[in-house]
Scaffold this active site. Sequence first.
Site, PDB file in Angstrom:
ATOM      1  N   ASP A 161       0.836  -1.207   0.000  1.00 17.68           N
ATOM      2  CA  ASP A 161       0.000   0.000   0.000  1.00 17.68           C
ATOM      3  C   ASP A 161       0.864   1.248   0.000  1.00 17.68           C
ATOM      4  O   ASP A 161       0.547   2.230  -0.688  1.00 17.68           O
ATOM      5  CB  ASP A 161      -0.943   0.020   1.208  1.00 17.68           C
ATOM      6  CG  ASP A 161      -1.774   1.299   1.216  1.00 17.68           C
ATOM      7  OD1 ASP A 161      -2.554   1.494   0.259  1.00 17.68           O
ATOM      8  OD2 ASP A 161      -1.630   2.118   2.130  1.00 17.68           O
ATOM      9  N   SER A 183      -6.810  -0.229  -0.416  1.00 25.55           N
ATOM     10  CA  SER A 183      -5.823   0.492   0.392  1.00 25.55           C
ATOM     11  C   SER A 183      -6.277   0.549   1.851  1.00 25.55           C
ATOM     12  O   SER A 183      -5.527   0.212   2.772  1.00 25.55           O
ATOM     13  CB  SER A 183      -5.662   1.900  -0.185  1.00 25.55           C
ATOM     14  OG  SER A 183      -4.993   2.748   0.706  1.00 25.55           O
TER      15      SER A 183
END
Length: 433
Positions: A161, A183
């Site tokens: 991420d 995310s």
Amino acid sequence: MRMEEIIRKKRDGGVLSPEEIDFVVRGTADGSAPDYQLSALLMAIWFQGMKPEETARLTLAMADSGPRADLSSLPGIKIDKHSTGGVGDKTTLVAVPIAAACGVLCPKMSGRGLGHTGGTADKLEAIPGFRTSLTEAEFLDTVRKTGMSLMTQTGEAVPADKRLYALRDVTATVDSLPLIAASVMSKKIASGCGGVVLDVKAGSGAFMKTFADAEALAREMTAIGRAAGLRVSALITNMDRPLGKAVGNAIEVEEAMEALRGGGPADLRELSLALAAEMVRLAKGGTAEECLARAGRALDSGAAFETFGRMVECQGGDRRALERPFPLSTCRLELKAPRDGFLTRMETGEIGTAAVLLGAGRSRKDDPLDLGAGIRILARPGDRVKEGQPLAELFAAQEELLEPAAARYLAALSFGEAAPEPQPLIWARTGGD
Ligand code: URA
């Protein structure tokens, strides 16, 4: 497997297989996939979207791209809270101590601000001495002693991420439903908590501009979290105007402390209580009304403020500073109303950008921050104003930063002859367990 084939497949609207998604995430985390191929794939995803099963696989692969946090030494269920990002959103500083004061364990990792949205980790650094970088032992110990801890994400948490978010930020691919869902939820799954309350923002200051898009995002994140075994509840909340009256870092902490002492703007209080009540409900059960009443008692008795103060002390901060006004940057400009009438609308993302121009946020990941820079909002949509009346106070470290930010702020406002329709702060709640 070859990256260019995966990019072509997604570009042409195909559905990526679990193996292809795992390959991309592995290449992201170990550095073998170059930035240019990942950027092309992100843009293909932005245009073509992802099926829910692709997003779910991406999320899990990202969550496992680094070690998951081990919170098993803390008893019972731990609850996290996440906002998809807004302007003036300081609810973590209010809702988490309320929930902790109700007996909910809240070990929370927070991000830094990026783009027009602020980050809790930056705001906390306005408290003298407060450390947002903790060892795992310090983090767990603070939760054991106070019920909560707020720290920055550690270097190794969800590396996929970290890399993808940095690329999205510079390739105009942040505002994609599957990419936001993956995310956010990868970080929540890796956080080791058993439940999460999501604050999904909708409106001109949010990544999701419409209620329908925010609802779709909330549903997808809720489904992914539940499939991973988390208790999830999501509120869809109004980000067509900044939350509260303060935008910046020190200035927002000051407003959050007012709210924790039982004052502060009504919208900040309402949303913080609603989020805290959901955190209590996920941890302990009970009806929405019971949990809201319990959260209200924790706030109004001063227990939540006391919890926050103890947490600040445990993390090296000066808790006496929470009782005083926070120092703001010394250059100041008062923005005046250009005409008589009602303030009908604020382009809230632009208000966030004005705060960034003052030095309160970052345009680039490594930009320095001025913690004392920010905006005090003196008139909000629905208010009737007279020409020359102060609309906002801007604070910056250098005089030359004030004018460009003032122009941006003023251009973000609309005026009219009639008051706008009042909008609800909390549009909807999805899920609940
Ligand atoms: N917050 C996140 O953590 N990720 C996103 O993509 C957007 C908001």
